[in-house]
Write a protein that holds these residues in place. Structure first.
Motif, PDB file in Angstrom:
ATOM      1  N   GLY A 148       1.103  -1.158   0.285  1.00 14.92           N
ATOM      2  CA  GLY A 148       0.221   0.125   0.428  1.00 14.92           C
ATOM      3  C   GLY A 148       0.798   0.882   0.026  1.00 14.92           C
ATOM      4  O   GLY A 148       0.629   1.932  -0.634  1.00 14.92           O
ATOM      5  N   THR A 149       2.046   1.125   0.960  1.00 20.48           N
ATOM      6  CA  THR A 149       2.622   2.226   0.455  1.00 20.48           C
ATOM      7  C   THR A 149       3.421   2.909  -0.624  1.00 20.48           C
ATOM      8  O   THR A 149       3.830   3.952  -1.050  1.00 20.48           O
ATOM      9  N   VAL A 150       4.144   1.613  -1.197  1.00 25.07           N
ATOM     10  CA  VAL A 150       4.782   1.553  -2.710  1.00 25.07           C
ATOM     11  C   VAL A 150       3.666   2.214  -3.654  1.00 25.07           C
ATOM     12  O   VAL A 150       3.973   3.225  -4.287  1.00 25.07           O
ATOM     13  N   ILE A 151       2.596   1.909  -3.788  1.00 25.87           N
ATOM     14  CA  ILE A 151       1.177   1.951  -4.521  1.00 25.87           C
ATOM     15  C   ILE A 151       0.835   3.665  -3.958  1.00 25.87           C
ATOM     16  O   ILE A 151       0.721   4.460  -4.471  1.00 25.87           O
ATOM     17  N   TYR A 152       0.685   3.559  -2.663  1.00 25.91           N
ATOM     18  CA  TYR A 152       0.139   5.610  -2.140  1.00 25.91           C
ATOM     19  C   TYR A 152       2.076   6.218  -2.878  1.00 25.91           C
ATOM     20  O   TYR A 152       1.428   7.420  -3.220  1.00 25.91           O
ATOM     21  N   GLN A 153       3.052   6.354  -2.331  1.00 30.72           N
ATOM     22  CA  GLN A 153       3.719   6.675  -2.568  1.00 30.72           C
ATOM     23  C   GLN A 153       4.131   6.947  -4.264  1.00 30.72           C
ATOM     24  O   GLN A 153       4.776   7.876  -4.303  1.00 30.72           O
ATOM     25  N   ASN A 154       3.676   6.229  -5.686  1.00 28.82           N
ATOM     26  CA  ASN A 154       4.376   5.907  -6.546  1.00 28.82           C
ATOM     27  C   ASN A 154       2.891   6.161  -7.672  1.00 28.82           C
ATOM     28  O   ASN A 154       2.386   5.796  -8.379  1.00 28.82           O
ATOM     29  N   TRP A 155       1.405   6.718  -7.024  1.00 23.66           N
ATOM     30  CA  TRP A 155      -0.281   6.635  -7.361  1.00 23.66           C
ATOM     31  C   TRP A 155       0.181   7.579  -8.730  1.00 23.66           C
ATOM     32  O   TRP A 155      -0.790   7.091  -9.870  1.00 23.66           O
ATOM     33  N   ALA A 156       1.286   8.762  -9.838  1.00 27.33           N
ATOM     34  CA  ALA A 156       1.284   9.254 -10.358  1.00 27.33           C
ATOM     35  C   ALA A 156       2.016   7.889 -11.581  1.00 27.33           C
ATOM     36  O   ALA A 156       1.754   8.381 -12.518  1.00 27.33           O
ATOM     37  N   PHE A 157       2.490   7.405 -11.332  1.00 30.44           N
ATOM     38  CA  PHE A 157       3.070   5.642 -12.002  1.00 30.44           C
ATOM     39  C   PHE A 157       1.974   5.135 -12.492  1.00 30.44           C
ATOM     40  O   PHE A 157       1.506   4.877 -13.767  1.00 30.44           O
ATOM     41  N   PHE A 158       1.283   5.053 -11.502  1.00 28.67           N
ATOM     42  CA  PHE A 158      -0.435   4.182 -11.290  1.00 28.67           C
ATOM     43  C   PHE A 158      -1.551   4.272 -11.694  1.00 28.67           C
ATOM     44  O   PHE A 158      -1.896   3.525 -12.497  1.00 28.67           O
ATOM     45  N   SER A 159      -1.464   5.974 -11.503  1.00 28.69           N
ATOM     46  CA  SER A 159      -2.830   5.994 -12.444  1.00 28.69           C
ATOM     47  C   SER A 159      -1.982   6.530 -13.882  1.00 28.69           C
ATOM     48  O   SER A 159      -3.367   6.556 -14.171  1.00 28.69           O
ATOM     49  N   GLU A 160      -1.121   5.987 -14.696  1.00 31.02           N
ATOM     50  CA  GLU A 160      -0.793   6.479 -16.024  1.00 31.02           C
ATOM     51  C   GLU A 160      -1.968   5.747 -16.920  1.00 31.02           C
ATOM     52  O   GLU A 160      -2.213   4.781 -16.474  1.00 31.02           O
ATOM     53  N   GLU A 161      -2.594   6.005 -17.564  1.00 29.24           N
ATOM     54  CA  GLU A 161      -2.455   4.918 -18.885  1.00 29.24           C
ATOM     55  C   GLU A 161      -2.025   5.008 -20.080  1.00 29.24           C
ATOM     56  O   GLU A 161      -2.732   5.597 -21.736  1.00 29.24           O
ATOM     57  N   PRO A 162      -1.370   4.180 -20.519  1.00 26.99           N
ATOM     58  CA  PRO A 162      -0.596   3.929 -21.821  1.00 26.99           C
ATOM     59  C   PRO A 162      -1.015   3.141 -22.387  1.00 26.99           C
ATOM     60  O   PRO A 162      -2.520   2.402 -22.037  1.00 26.99           O
ATOM     61  N   ALA A 163      -1.416   2.826 -23.406  1.00 30.10           N
ATOM     62  CA  ALA A 163      -2.241   1.829 -24.455  1.00 30.10           C
ATOM     63  C   ALA A 163      -0.969   0.758 -24.867  1.00 30.10           C
ATOM     64  O   ALA A 163       0.013   0.928 -25.069  1.00 30.10           O
ATOM     65  N   LEU A 164      -1.514  -0.400 -25.390  1.00 30.12           N
ATOM     66  CA  LEU A 164      -0.829  -1.463 -25.807  1.00 30.12           C
ATOM     67  C   LEU A 164      -0.659  -1.812 -27.465  1.00 30.12           C
ATOM     68  O   LEU A 164      -1.755  -1.541 -27.568  1.00 30.12           O
ATOM     69  N   ASN A 165       0.192  -1.565 -27.683  1.00 33.94           N
ATOM     70  CA  ASN A 165       0.434  -1.816 -29.154  1.00 33.94           C
ATOM     71  C   ASN A 165       0.775  -3.711 -29.495  1.00 33.94           C
ATOM     72  O   ASN A 165       2.071  -3.595 -28.786  1.00 33.94           O
ATOM     73  N   LEU A 166       0.207  -4.045 -30.449  1.00 36.96           N
ATOM     74  CA  LEU A 166       0.873  -5.084 -30.830  1.00 36.96           C
ATOM     75  C   LEU A 166       1.201  -5.167 -32.376  1.00 36.96           C
ATOM     76  O   LEU A 166       0.012  -5.027 -33.069  1.00 36.96           O
ATOM     77  N   ASP A 167       2.250  -5.432 -33.091  1.00 37.90           N
ATOM     78  CA  ASP A 167       2.703  -4.930 -34.297  1.00 37.90           C
ATOM     79  C   ASP A 167       2.925  -6.289 -35.160  1.00 37.90           C
ATOM     80  O   ASP A 167       4.105  -6.672 -34.390  1.00 37.90           O
ATOM     81  N   LEU A 168       2.904  -7.392 -35.310  1.00 38.88           N
ATOM     82  CA  LEU A 168       2.834  -8.088 -36.026  1.00 38.88           C
ATOM     83  C   LEU A 168       3.774  -8.573 -37.648  1.00 38.88           C
ATOM     84  O   LEU A 168       4.116  -9.540 -38.285  1.00 38.88           O
ATOM     85  N   PHE A 169       4.684  -6.692 -37.597  1.00 42.11           N
ATOM     86  CA  PHE A 169       4.892  -7.085 -38.638  1.00 42.11           C
ATOM     87  C   PHE A 169       4.268  -6.838 -39.905  1.00 42.11           C
ATOM     88  O   PHE A 169       4.952  -7.128 -41.226  1.00 42.11           O
ATOM     89  N   LEU A 170       2.857  -7.078 -40.508  1.00 41.53           N
ATOM     90  CA  LEU A 170       2.720  -7.007 -41.566  1.00 41.53           C
ATOM     91  C   LEU A 170       1.795  -5.795 -41.435  1.00 41.53           C
ATOM     92  O   LEU A 170       1.019  -5.639 -40.502  1.00 41.53           O
ATOM     93  N   LYS A 171       1.541  -4.887 -42.884  1.00 39.97           N
ATOM     94  CA  LYS A 171       1.128  -3.445 -43.526  1.00 39.97           C
ATOM     95  C   LYS A 171       0.090  -3.466 -43.037  1.00 39.97           C
ATOM     96  O   LYS A 171      -1.107  -2.425 -42.279  1.00 39.97           O
TER      97      LYS A 171
END
Length: 124
Positions: free
Chosen positions: A17-40
């Motif tokens: 809980g302490t780690v999550i609270y102190q790093n809330w900025a990281f945990f609240s980011e919303e990155p998107a996952l990409n999957l590219d199989l090298f097909l156009k």
């Protein structure tokens, strides 16, 4: 021992809980996952999900996998225990039948009992 396990579990939860609270900025980011199989023609991107959802999902999947492996191990050991118990039962039956056979041999006056060998010390 149960109280010690409970106490250690609470300490671990407090640290997480302490780690999550102190790093809330990281945990609240919303990155998107990409999957590219090298097909156009094929490129896949997810919508943004909080990092804490990714971490939580991985944690739940890990719990499910370890629980499944634990259940499989427990079932396998129960099967082994049953097999060993049946072996013990068969050995106990054989022991009792051999004891009965020995008693019948001892109590039958018409069967010859081999003479005991004289000790070597008595002849010397």
């Amino acid at each position: 021992m149960k109280k010690i396990k409970l106490f250690l579990g609470l300490i671990v939860l407090a640290l997480i809980g302490t780690v999550i609270y102190q790093n809330w900025a990281f945990f609240s980011e919303e990155p998107a996952l990409n999957l590219d199989l090298f097909l156009k023609s094929w490129h896949w991107t997810t919508s943004g999900i909080n990092n804490i959802a990714y971490w939580g999902g991985c944690f739940v999947i890990g719990l499910l996998i370890s629980g499944f492996l634990g259940i499989v191990s427990k079932l396998k050991s129960k099967k082994t225990i049953k097999a060993l118990n049946s072996t013990i039962e068969s050995h106990l039956k054989m022991i009792s039948s051999l004891k009965n056979e020995l008693e019948a041999f001892r109590n039958d006056p018409y069967k010859k009992v081999p003479d005991p060998e004289p000790d070597k010390e008595e002849t010397a």
